[in-house]
Every structure is written in structure tokens, then in C-alpha cells.
Motif scaffolding. Structure first.
Motif, PDB file in Angstrom:
ATOM      1  N   GLN A 136       0.820  -1.193   0.000  1.00 49.79           N
ATOM      2  CA  GLN A 136       0.000   0.000   0.000  1.00 49.79           C
ATOM      3  C   GLN A 136       0.867   1.261   0.000  1.00 49.79           C
ATOM      4  O   GLN A 136       2.012   1.228   0.474  1.00 49.79           O
ATOM      5  N   PRO A 137       0.345   2.363  -0.507  1.00 41.64           N
ATOM      6  CA  PRO A 137       1.100   3.624  -0.431  1.00 41.64           C
ATOM      7  C   PRO A 137       1.527   3.925   0.998  1.00 41.64           C
ATOM      8  O   PRO A 137       0.762   3.731   1.940  1.00 41.64           O
ATOM      9  N   GLY A 138       2.774   4.372   1.130  1.00 40.25           N
ATOM     10  CA  GLY A 138       3.340   4.626   2.439  1.00 40.25           C
ATOM     11  C   GLY A 138       4.039   3.437   3.047  1.00 40.25           C
ATOM     12  O   GLY A 138       4.719   3.568   4.070  1.00 40.25           O
ATOM     13  N   GLY A 139       3.918   2.289   2.420  1.00 39.63           N
ATOM     14  CA  GLY A 139       4.517   1.069   2.947  1.00 39.63           C
ATOM     15  C   GLY A 139       5.977   0.915   2.574  1.00 39.63           C
ATOM     16  O   GLY A 139       6.581   1.791   1.943  1.00 39.63           O
ATOM     17  N   SER A 140       6.536  -0.237   2.979  1.00 41.13           N
ATOM     18  CA  SER A 140       7.962  -0.507   2.775  1.00 41.13           C
ATOM     19  C   SER A 140       8.167  -1.896   2.196  1.00 41.13           C
ATOM     20  O   SER A 140       7.346  -2.796   2.402  1.00 41.13           O
ATOM     21  N   LEU A 141       9.272  -2.053   1.496  1.00 38.38           N
ATOM     22  CA  LEU A 141       9.714  -3.342   0.992  1.00 38.38           C
ATOM     23  C   LEU A 141      11.229  -3.381   1.042  1.00 38.38           C
ATOM     24  O   LEU A 141      11.888  -2.333   0.980  1.00 38.38           O
ATOM     25  N   ARG A 142      11.778  -4.583   1.110  1.00 35.19           N
ATOM     26  CA  ARG A 142      13.209  -4.759   0.965  1.00 35.19           C
ATOM     27  C   ARG A 142      13.461  -5.742  -0.172  1.00 35.19           C
ATOM     28  O   ARG A 142      13.045  -6.906  -0.105  1.00 35.19           O
ATOM     29  N   LEU A 143      14.133  -5.257  -1.195  1.00 37.32           N
ATOM     30  CA  LEU A 143      14.512  -6.111  -2.314  1.00 37.32           C
ATOM     31  C   LEU A 143      15.896  -6.685  -2.068  1.00 37.32           C
ATOM     32  O   LEU A 143      16.766  -6.024  -1.498  1.00 37.32           O
ATOM     33  N   SER A 144      16.093  -7.916  -2.524  1.00 32.70           N
ATOM     34  CA  SER A 144      17.397  -8.575  -2.426  1.00 32.70           C
ATOM     35  C   SER A 144      17.880  -8.953  -3.816  1.00 32.70           C
ATOM     36  O   SER A 144      17.078  -9.316  -4.685  1.00 32.70           O
ATOM     37  N   CYS A 145      19.183  -8.886  -3.988  1.00 36.98           N
ATOM     38  CA  CYS A 145      19.820  -9.281  -5.248  1.00 36.98           C
ATOM     39  C   CYS A 145      20.967 -10.213  -4.872  1.00 36.98           C
ATOM     40  O   CYS A 145      22.005  -9.776  -4.389  1.00 36.98           O
ATOM     41  N   ALA A 146      20.751 -11.492  -5.073  1.00 36.67           N
ATOM     42  CA  ALA A 146      21.735 -12.500  -4.698  1.00 36.67           C
ATOM     43  C   ALA A 146      22.551 -12.924  -5.910  1.00 36.67           C
ATOM     44  O   ALA A 146      21.980 -13.280  -6.950  1.00 36.67           O
ATOM     45  N   ALA A 147      23.868 -12.865  -5.774  1.00 40.09           N
ATOM     46  CA  ALA A 147      24.754 -13.232  -6.875  1.00 40.09           C
ATOM     47  C   ALA A 147      25.265 -14.652  -6.682  1.00 40.09           C
ATOM     48  O   ALA A 147      25.513 -15.089  -5.553  1.00 40.09           O
ATOM     49  N   SER A 148      25.446 -15.352  -7.779  1.00 39.37           N
ATOM     50  CA  SER A 148      26.042 -16.688  -7.733  1.00 39.37           C
ATOM     51  C   SER A 148      26.978 -16.843  -8.914  1.00 39.37           C
ATOM     52  O   SER A 148      26.799 -16.210  -9.950  1.00 39.37           O
ATOM     53  N   GLY A 149      28.004 -17.665  -8.726  1.00 41.75           N
ATOM     54  CA  GLY A 149      28.948 -17.909  -9.796  1.00 41.75           C
ATOM     55  C   GLY A 149      30.099 -16.921  -9.867  1.00 41.75           C
ATOM     56  O   GLY A 149      30.989 -17.071 -10.710  1.00 41.75           O
TER      57      GLY A 149
END
Length: 128
Positions: A13-26
Motif C-alpha cells: 500500500q502507499p506509504g509502505g515498505s519493501l526490501r529487495l534482495s539481489c543474490a549473486a552466484s557464480g
């Protein structure tokens, strides 16, 4: 096999939060700067935030300054994008990408063509 995998997107919802992750391999992420980009259908991909190899240098687009924070945990080979105060204009597919050096160019860090090895993207939707 060199690979980036993004995760953490979703509906918020507007005003909310998220945390994105970017996992590397290789490969060892310690040796590279990384950036987050975002793209909406029919629009150009735009730089959101970038971070140098050890987390000591970051840059962000004006549209997200004060709301988004990029960080990294090299022990986990992962880069994060912490997103707060989300609004509908932040709705996009978010991608991470590797820059072929320790430090991204400043200015110029937000140029997609300068990056190699992209993830598949994760959808972020901000809506009521």
C-alpha cells in the motif's frame, strides 16, 4: 554460471515498505559495484541506486533520495534495496546489475549500457 536473482517484490500500500534482495552466484560480488534499476512498460530503464564494492560509496536518483537505501552484505554475496514511503509512482519492475569495476562512474552511474549481468527483475506494485 554467473547469475543475479532478485527477490522481495510484491504488492504494498502507499506509504509502505519493501526490501529487495539481489543474490549473486557464480562470482564474487566483492569485486564489483552494483546498481538497482527500474522500468515500467513502454518506458526507459532508469537508475535507482548504486553502491561501490565495499558499501562506502552510494548514489541515488533524486526521485528516491531520502526514501530508498542501498546496502550490501559481501559475506552473503547480496545487495539490498530498502524502500520506504512507497508511492504509486514507484510501481515498476526492479532489476539489479553488475558494473565491471569496483566503483561506478559518477556521473553516469545510471546508464544501463554500462552494466553487465542483469537479473530477471522483481515486480513492485504500490496500490490500494
Amino acid at each position: 554460471q554467473l547469475q543475479f536473482v532478485e527477490s522481495g517484490g510484491g504488492l504494498v500500500q502507499p506509504g509502505g515498505s519493501l526490501r529487495l534482495s539481489c543474490a549473486a552466484s557464480g562470482f564474487n560480488l566483492n569485486n564489483y559495484a552494483v546498481a538497482w534499476f527500474r522500468q515500467a512498460p513502454g518506458k526507459e530503464r532508469e537508475g535507482v541506486s548504486c553502491i561501490n564494492w565495499n558499501g562506502g560509496l552510494t548514489n541515488s536518483a533524486d526521485a528516491v533520495k531520502g526514501r530508498f537505501t542501498i546496502s550490501r552484505d559481501n559475506a552473503k554475496n547480496t545487495v539490498y534495496l530498502h524502500m520506504n514511503s512507497l508511492n504509486p509512482e514507484d510501481t515498476d519492475v526492479y532489476y539489479c546489475a553488475r558494473y565491471p569495476n569496483f566503483v561506478p562512474p559518477v556521473p553516469g552511474w545510471g546508464t544501463p549500457a554500462a552494466y553487465e549481468y542483469w537479473g530477471q527483475g522483481t515486480q513492485v506494485t504500490v496500490s490500494t
